[in-house]
Design an enzyme around this catalytic site. Structure first.
Site, PDB file in Angstrom:
ATOM      1  N   ASP A 122       0.836  -1.204   0.000  1.00  0.00           N
ATOM      2  CA  ASP A 122       0.000   0.000   0.000  1.00  0.00           C
ATOM      3  C   ASP A 122       0.869   1.251   0.000  1.00  0.00           C
ATOM      4  O   ASP A 122       2.018   1.219   0.432  1.00  0.00           O
ATOM      5  CB  ASP A 122      -0.845   0.043   1.283  1.00  0.00           C
ATOM      6  CG  ASP A 122      -1.996  -0.940   1.239  1.00  0.00           C
ATOM      7  OD1 ASP A 122      -2.214  -1.547   0.180  1.00  0.00           O
ATOM      8  OD2 ASP A 122      -2.667  -1.083   2.266  1.00  0.00           O
ATOM      9  N   LYS A 143      -4.512   3.178  -3.120  1.00  0.00           N
ATOM     10  CA  LYS A 143      -4.403   4.609  -2.886  1.00  0.00           C
ATOM     11  C   LYS A 143      -4.597   4.894  -1.413  1.00  0.00           C
ATOM     12  O   LYS A 143      -5.180   4.103  -0.696  1.00  0.00           O
ATOM     13  CB  LYS A 143      -5.478   5.348  -3.702  1.00  0.00           C
ATOM     14  CG  LYS A 143      -5.325   5.178  -5.192  1.00  0.00           C
ATOM     15  CD  LYS A 143      -5.876   6.388  -5.929  1.00  0.00           C
ATOM     16  CE  LYS A 143      -5.764   6.229  -7.424  1.00  0.00           C
ATOM     17  NZ  LYS A 143      -6.987   5.740  -8.040  1.00  0.00           N
ATOM     18  N   MET A 145      -9.518   6.923   9.731  1.00  0.00           N
ATOM     19  CA  MET A 145      -9.905   7.591   8.490  1.00  0.00           C
ATOM     20  C   MET A 145     -10.945   8.685   8.728  1.00  0.00           C
ATOM     21  O   MET A 145     -11.844   8.872   7.914  1.00  0.00           O
ATOM     22  CB  MET A 145     -10.452   6.570   7.465  1.00  0.00           C
ATOM     23  CG  MET A 145      -9.403   5.609   6.960  1.00  0.00           C
ATOM     24  SD  MET A 145     -10.038   4.425   5.757  1.00  0.00           S
ATOM     25  CE  MET A 145     -10.674   3.145   6.833  1.00  0.00           C
TER      26      MET A 145
HETATM   27  N1  SAH Z   1      -4.910  -1.430   8.551  1.00  0.00           N
HETATM   28  C1  SAH Z   1      -4.531  -0.160   9.159  1.00  0.00           C
HETATM   29  C2  SAH Z   1      -5.614   0.897   8.986  1.00  0.00           C
HETATM   30  C3  SAH Z   1      -5.898   1.281   7.564  1.00  0.00           C
HETATM   31  S1  SAH Z   1      -7.026   2.613   7.467  1.00  0.00           S
HETATM   32  C4  SAH Z   1      -4.218  -0.365  10.635  1.00  0.00           C
HETATM   33  O1  SAH Z   1      -4.455  -1.446  11.159  1.00  0.00           O
HETATM   34  O2  SAH Z   1      -3.720   0.566  11.258  1.00  0.00           O
HETATM   35  C5  SAH Z   1      -5.935   4.006   7.397  1.00  0.00           C
HETATM   36  C6  SAH Z   1      -6.123   4.882   8.627  1.00  0.00           C
HETATM   37  O3  SAH Z   1      -5.355   4.352   9.709  1.00  0.00           O
HETATM   38  C7  SAH Z   1      -5.643   6.292   8.481  1.00  0.00           C
HETATM   39  O4  SAH Z   1      -6.626   7.105   7.873  1.00  0.00           O
HETATM   40  C8  SAH Z   1      -5.435   6.693   9.932  1.00  0.00           C
HETATM   41  O5  SAH Z   1      -6.662   6.978  10.562  1.00  0.00           O
HETATM   42  C9  SAH Z   1      -4.898   5.405  10.520  1.00  0.00           C
HETATM   43  N2  SAH Z   1      -3.432   5.353  10.572  1.00  0.00           N
HETATM   44  C10 SAH Z   1      -2.616   4.532   9.889  1.00  0.00           C
HETATM   45  N3  SAH Z   1      -1.335   4.724  10.232  1.00  0.00           N
HETATM   46  C11 SAH Z   1      -1.325   5.705  11.177  1.00  0.00           C
HETATM   47  C12 SAH Z   1      -0.303   6.344  11.946  1.00  0.00           C
HETATM   48  N4  SAH Z   1       0.968   6.014  11.823  1.00  0.00           N
HETATM   49  N5  SAH Z   1      -0.684   7.306  12.820  1.00  0.00           N
HETATM   50  C13 SAH Z   1      -1.967   7.655  12.969  1.00  0.00           C
HETATM   51  N6  SAH Z   1      -2.980   7.078  12.271  1.00  0.00           N
HETATM   52  C14 SAH Z   1      -2.665   6.120  11.392  1.00  0.00           C
END
Ligand code: SAH
Length: 256
Positions: A35, A56, A169
């Site tokens: 991703d 994306k 998100m």
């Molecule tokens: N599978 C991922 C989530 C995907 S959705 C997981 O388990 O974390 C993507 C969302 O995750 C982003 O919009 C944000 O809200 C959050 N996110 C991902 N990485 C992040 C980070 N390092 N710090 C804060 N929020 C994060």
């Protein structure tokens, strides 16, 4: 089918937050699909692999998802170790089920390798336990985001019913999230935090009341951000309010 597909959690960002299993699987990959959110340092661990960026940042790829599924199946025909790397944990808001179902239907063997999901990395950044005895006995992981042809989700009810809520998100629509929750009866003074780029060099945290969430979100840079809501943040909020220049990220760090 000669290959096996590993759905691997890349964690929230920092390469050393990968599990040892994830690091081993990535290093042994023949081909790796990742991703856009995945840290290039993590991708670089796949020294032998052909690397294919897919997807994306904001999930607007419903046609592309079918294409990704097909590419994974094709890759398993010609490569022994196929790695599908997803940010955080692959099973949280990552459309993993679509890939699992497509691979299973094609008779491809799958293994899932867990990762640290963003909610937990955000808790670590804040230095606050998401559960606390006598205060928070449950945590909801929600998102207001729905796909194009998907039914509307009642994410707000889950937040209302939970002691601590972590909203994925949602940072881009922080004001509307706050409005919805307050209209549904959540206290406007409930403590809320925005954590950006948890575990990454650009990491930042901002704490305020729910009715200040929209304004708070203006402090965000361009990194991925997550919302944490709940009384577990009460002490953080009090500290933030007591400090001069409250809410500038460095001042919110716990005093050493
Ligand atoms: N599978 C991922 C989530 C995907 S959705 C997981 O388990 O974390 C993507 C969302 O995750 C982003 O919009 C944000 O809200 C959050 N996110 C991902 N990485 C992040 C980070 N390092 N710090 C804060 N929020 C994060």
């Amino acid at each position: 089918m000669r290959g096996k597909v590993f759905l691997v959690g890349a964690g929230p960002g920092a390469a050393d937050l990968l599990t040892i299993r994830a690091a081993r699987v990535i290093a042994s990959a023949d081909i790796l699909f990742h991703d856009a959110l995945v840290n290039p340092e993590v991708v670089a661990l796949a020294t032998r692999a052909e690397k294919v960026p897919v997807g994306k940042r904001h999930g607007r790829y419903s046609t592309a998802q079918a294409f990704i599924n097909k590419r994974l199946i094709d890759a398993a025909r010609s490569h022994a170790v196929v790695v599908r790397l997803k940010g955080g944990d692959p099973l949280m808001f990552g459309r993993a089920q679509e890939e699992i179902d497509a691979l299973a239907a094609a008779g491809v063997e799958i293994e899932i390798v867990s990762g640290v999901t963003a909610a937990l990395a955000a808790g670590a950044t804040l230095g606050v336990s998401l559960t606390q005895r006598g205060l928070a006995r449950n945590v909801a992981f929600v998102t207001p985001r729905v796909g194009k042809d998907e039914a509307v989700s009642d994410w707000a009810s889950a937040v209302l019913a939970s002691d601590t809520a972590v909203i994925y998100m949602g940072a881009g629509e922080a004001q509307s999230i706050a409005n919805t929750l307050i209209a549904r009866g959540v206290s406007p003074v409930r403590p809320v935090a925005l954590v950006e780029s948890a575990s990454l060099p650009g990491e930042a945290q901002h704490v305020a009341r729910l009715d200040q969430l929209g304004e708070l979100s203006l402090r965000l840079g361009g990194g991925p951000a997550i919302i944490v809501l709940g009384e577990v943040l009460r002490d953080k909020l009090t500290q933030a309010q007591e400090l001069p220049g409250a809410n500038s990220a460095p001042l919110l760090r716990r005093p050493a």
